[in-house]
Write a protein that holds these residues in place. Structure first.
Motif, PDB file in Angstrom:
ATOM      1  N   GLY A   1       0.777  -1.231   0.000  1.00  0.00           N
ATOM      2  CA  GLY A   1       0.000   0.000   0.000  1.00  0.00           C
ATOM      3  C   GLY A   1       0.814   1.288   0.000  1.00  0.00           C
ATOM      4  N   PHE A   2       2.113   1.199  -0.267  1.00  0.00           N
ATOM      5  CA  PHE A   2       2.940   2.412  -0.307  1.00  0.00           C
ATOM      6  C   PHE A   2       2.995   2.945  -1.732  1.00  0.00           C
ATOM      7  N   SER A   3       2.786   4.240  -1.899  1.00  0.00           N
ATOM      8  CA  SER A   3       2.977   4.836  -3.222  1.00  0.00           C
ATOM      9  C   SER A   3       4.316   5.567  -3.251  1.00  0.00           C
ATOM     10  N   VAL A   4       4.714   5.978  -4.441  1.00  0.00           N
ATOM     11  CA  VAL A   4       6.040   6.577  -4.613  1.00  0.00           C
ATOM     12  C   VAL A   4       5.948   8.103  -4.589  1.00  0.00           C
ATOM     13  N   ALA A   5       6.806   8.729  -3.772  1.00  0.00           N
ATOM     14  CA  ALA A   5       6.892  10.193  -3.735  1.00  0.00           C
ATOM     15  C   ALA A   5       8.288  10.606  -4.178  1.00  0.00           C
TER      16      ALA A   5
END
Ligand code: PHE
Length: 357
Positions: free
Chosen positions: A121-125
């Motif tokens: 559930g981690f998105s990329v920043a």
């Protein structure tokens, strides 16, 4: 005259190449050739003799000339046949393959990491590689006098005299992306931020530019237990070892409280490093619970929100996974070592770490 004809026709038939043919032509029908000499003799003949000898000589000349032309054609045909036989192509042979470009191992590992965290559930920043010292230090609770600034061997951007913009640095870690992301999107959040970072350092295990991946999870009830679970899930997936053990060592970072350095289980046998077995430990990242001052600097209320952060060296885990002993190999222009270290999947350029082989 019949003798002449026999002689030249048989010489023409035997001629091996065009040069020989030319010699024959000169000797027979050239200006000073035998036929021309005979023509000259016509003057001494009686008119009757001349009447038969003249046309006969002309006919002989024509006959020799056409024999020469025919032979010349035959020789050219034979030469062409010879060439075709020598230069034949086997069109069924496989083509010559050219060396193709391959994805860089750091890019591949970054993708592997991104995919594993995406599953959780981690998105990329992302953030800038040139950042202000406020984002890189102050907002992360590293004030001006703090020794961490010196420890990080920071590259500062040159400032002309009278330029009053805030000092800019090549970011020394990916942690400033924590601030930039929370400032913009607030809480809750769950991101990773892979990217390049810079420190004035160079040896077997340090290069002035290297890659980190930052992790940040903020919510109302995030704890260190969540951090431990997420990291262990990650290591098991990344190193492909089920139940890989981690060790959390108390540490200190200005931007986390409490802070922990995390080691993974490994063994060294016969100079061979094995991840996920034995009783050795390898440090792979720094982590902790985000410091309330950091949340406040990013306009997130620490009375409501809390969470964990970690920062991991991508080059480091790439070296561990693929057994590369010298970090500087990543900058080598000769990429044969890639294959040597088992980046077989890199033979086929792909964005997805393709196992197409
Ligand atoms: N930024 C730290 C470093 O580069 C790593 C870290 C990130 C530690 C997040 C704790 C939390 O060393």
């Amino acid at each position: 005259m019949d003798d002449l004809k026999q002689k030249y026709l048989s010489r023409i038939a035997d001629a091996a190449d065009e040069a020989a043919l030319e010699d024959i032509r000169l000797a027979a029908v050239g200006k000073k050739g035998e036929v021309a000499l005979k023509m000259r003799e016509l003057g001494k003949m009686s008119p009757e003799e001349r009447q038969t000898a003249g046309p006969a000589l002309n006919a002989l000349k024509d006959e020799i000339n056409s024999a020469l032309a025919a032979k010349k054609m035959a020789l050219a045909d034979a030469a062409l046949d010879e060439r075709l036989r020598g230069e034949w192509l086997d069109v069924t042979l496989p083509g010559r393959s050219r060396p193709a470009g391959t994805i860089h191992p750091i890019s591949q590992v970054t993708e592997e990491v991104t995919a594993i965290f995406a599953d959780m559930g981690f998105s990329v920043a992302e953030g800038p590689q040139i950042d202000t010292d406020w984002y890189n230090f102050d907002a992360l609770n590293i004030p001006g006098h703090h020794p961490a600034r010196a420890e990080m061997d920071t590259f500062y951007m040159h400032r002309a005299e009278g330029d009053n913009r805030p000092p800019h640095v090549l970011r020394t870690h990916t942690s400033p992306v924590q601030i930039r992301h929370m400032e913009k999107h607030g809480a809750p959040c769950r991101i990773i931020a892979p990217g390049r970072v810079y420190r004035a350092d160079y040896d077997q295990t340090h290069t002035p530019m290297f890659n980190q991946v930052e992790g940040l999870a903020i919510d109302k009830d995030i704890s260190m237990a969540n951090l431990k679970w997420v990291l262990e899930e990650f290591f098991a997936a990344f190193f492909e070892v089920d139940g890989i053990k981690t060790r959390f060592r108390a540490s200190h970072f200005p931007f986390t409280e409490p802070s922990a350095e995390v080691d993974i289980q490994c063994s060294w046998e016969d100079g061979q490093l094995r991840i996920g077995e034995g009783d050795g430990w390898l440090e792979v990242l720094g982590s902790g619970m985000v410091h309330p001052k950091v949340l406040r600097a990013a306009n997130v209320d620490p009375e409501v929100w809390q969470g964990f952060a970690f920062g991991m060296g991508i080059d480091r885990i790439a070296m561990l996974k693929y057994g590369i002993p010298d970090l500087r190999a990543f900058f080598d222009s000769d990429l044969r070592w890639l294959r040597h270290y088992g980046f077989a999947s890199l033979d086929v350029p792909t964005l997805h770490g393709g196992l197409s082989r």
